[in-house]
Design a protein around this motif. Structure first.
Motif, mmCIF file in Angstrom:
data_model
loop_
_atom_site.group_PDB
_atom_site.id
_atom_site.type_symbol
_atom_site.label_atom_id
_atom_site.label_comp_id
_atom_site.label_asym_id
_atom_site.label_seq_id
_atom_site.Cartn_x
_atom_site.Cartn_y
_atom_site.Cartn_z
ATOM 1 N N ASN A 30 0.853 -1.179 0.000
ATOM 2 C CA ASN A 30 0.000 0.000 0.000
ATOM 3 C C ASN A 30 0.895 1.237 0.000
ATOM 4 O O ASN A 30 1.467 1.597 1.015
ATOM 5 C CB ASN A 30 -0.925 0.015 1.217
ATOM 6 N N GLY A 31 0.997 1.891 -1.144
ATOM 7 C CA GLY A 31 1.804 3.095 -1.272
ATOM 8 C C GLY A 31 1.000 4.365 -1.115
ATOM 9 O O GLY A 31 1.514 5.453 -1.368
ATOM 10 N N THR A 32 -0.263 4.256 -0.690
ATOM 11 C CA THR A 32 -1.094 5.442 -0.484
ATOM 12 C C THR A 32 -0.963 5.897 0.974
ATOM 13 O O THR A 32 -0.268 5.274 1.770
ATOM 14 C CB THR A 32 -2.578 5.154 -0.803
ATOM 15 N N THR A 33 -1.680 6.950 1.303
ATOM 16 C CA THR A 33 -1.645 7.476 2.673
ATOM 17 C C THR A 33 -2.856 7.052 3.491
ATOM 18 O O THR A 33 -3.027 7.504 4.621
ATOM 19 C CB THR A 33 -1.565 9.016 2.645
ATOM 20 N N GLN A 79 -2.778 -1.316 5.654
ATOM 21 C CA GLN A 79 -2.506 0.039 6.125
ATOM 22 C C GLN A 79 -1.452 0.715 5.235
ATOM 23 O O GLN A 79 -0.703 0.044 4.532
ATOM 24 C CB GLN A 79 -2.022 -0.005 7.576
ATOM 25 N N PRO A 80 -1.365 2.051 5.268
ATOM 26 C CA PRO A 80 -0.358 2.758 4.475
ATOM 27 C C PRO A 80 1.049 2.217 4.756
ATOM 28 O O PRO A 80 1.434 2.038 5.915
ATOM 29 C CB PRO A 80 -0.489 4.213 4.942
ATOM 30 N N GLY A 81 1.782 1.922 3.690
ATOM 31 C CA GLY A 81 3.141 1.401 3.821
ATOM 32 C C GLY A 81 3.228 -0.085 4.126
ATOM 33 O O GLY A 81 4.300 -0.674 4.054
ATOM 34 N N GLN A 82 2.124 -0.711 4.453
ATOM 35 C CA GLN A 82 2.123 -2.136 4.803
ATOM 36 C C GLN A 82 2.195 -2.993 3.544
ATOM 37 O O GLN A 82 1.727 -2.596 2.479
ATOM 38 C CB GLN A 82 0.865 -2.474 5.597
ATOM 39 N N ASP A 113 -9.144 -3.879 -3.955
ATOM 40 C CA ASP A 113 -10.574 -3.637 -4.078
ATOM 41 C C ASP A 113 -10.855 -2.138 -4.107
ATOM 42 O O ASP A 113 -11.237 -1.589 -5.127
ATOM 43 C CB ASP A 113 -11.311 -4.320 -2.934
ATOM 44 N N ARG A 114 -10.647 -1.460 -2.978
ATOM 45 C CA ARG A 114 -10.964 -0.032 -2.886
ATOM 46 C C ARG A 114 -10.388 0.518 -1.591
ATOM 47 O O ARG A 114 -9.853 -0.215 -0.774
ATOM 48 C CB ARG A 114 -12.470 0.187 -2.930
ATOM 49 N N TYR A 115 -10.530 1.828 -1.401
ATOM 50 C CA TYR A 115 -10.145 2.440 -0.135
ATOM 51 C C TYR A 115 -11.083 1.936 0.961
ATOM 52 O O TYR A 115 -12.281 1.799 0.740
ATOM 53 C CB TYR A 115 -10.238 3.964 -0.208
ATOM 54 N N SER A 116 -10.558 1.665 2.147
ATOM 55 C CA SER A 116 -11.407 1.155 3.224
ATOM 56 C C SER A 116 -12.146 2.280 3.941
ATOM 57 O O SER A 116 -13.175 2.044 4.567
ATOM 58 C CB SER A 116 -10.589 0.326 4.218
ATOM 59 N N ASP A 117 -11.656 3.517 3.846
ATOM 60 C CA ASP A 117 -12.336 4.657 4.434
ATOM 61 C C ASP A 117 -13.437 5.121 3.481
ATOM 62 O O ASP A 117 -13.163 5.420 2.310
ATOM 63 C CB ASP A 117 -11.332 5.794 4.689
ATOM 64 N N PHE A 118 -14.681 5.178 3.953
ATOM 65 C CA PHE A 118 -15.818 5.469 3.089
ATOM 66 C C PHE A 118 -15.713 6.846 2.438
ATOM 67 O O PHE A 118 -15.993 7.002 1.253
ATOM 68 C CB PHE A 118 -17.131 5.347 3.872
ATOM 69 N N ASP A 119 -15.304 7.879 3.185
ATOM 70 C CA ASP A 119 -15.201 9.222 2.625
ATOM 71 C C ASP A 119 -14.139 9.283 1.527
ATOM 72 O O ASP A 119 -14.341 9.911 0.485
ATOM 73 C CB ASP A 119 -14.890 10.249 3.719
#
Length: 147
Positions: A30-33, A79-82, A113-119
């Motif tokens: 996961n290279g996102t924040t 998680q980010p970086g994981q 799949d997608r971002y886990s945070d709904f917003d």
């Protein structure tokens, strides 16, 4: 993704002289924040011939286990970086099929799949996925006995 061909041996299967075992491993990072969902069935590995046609299909599996007594979920939060590793094992692949395979191809976006945070998901539907170093395909370096 790395792929190794090992254990070449004679076989008793009609029309197949020798067979091998194929093993490999890849990484989903996961290279996102923000956290993302990763399918518990990561991308498959496709063997491709010189014209880009499918020669063989290898299923992969996450090197991840749920807590004892818990069922395996449909998706895992990364998680980010994981990182999560995934593995492929195929025993008894015909060397005839392997000789036709010039490259191994994997689509890393098929695992996410997608971002886990709904917003975040609502604001940015697609998770950006980058290919592993060297690209989505690696050349098949297998050489049969005596070559």
């Amino acid at each position: 993704m790395n792929i190794t061909v090992t254990n070449e041996r004679y076989t008793t299967v009609a029309g197949v002289l020798t067979e091998v075992d194929v093993i490999g491993q890849g990484i989903i990072r996961n290279g996102t924040t923000v956290p993302v969902y990763v399918y518990s069935s990561p991308p498959s590995v496709e063997g491709l011939d010189i014209n880009g046609r499918l020669t063989t299909y290898l299923d992969t599996d996450l090197d991840w286990k749920p807590a004892p007594g818990e069922p395996r979920p449909y998706q895992v939060t990364l998680q980010p970086g994981q990182e999560l590793t995934y593995s492929v094992t195929r025993n008894g692949l015909s060397t005839r099929t392997l000789q036709q395979t010039t490259a191994w191809h994997v689509k890393p976006e098929d695992a996410v799949d997608r971002y886990s945070d709904f917003d975040t998901y609502n604001g940015c539907f697609e998770v950006p996925v980058t290919a592993p170093p060297g690209g989505t395909s690696i050349m098949n370096s297998y050489k049969p006995w005596g070559q």
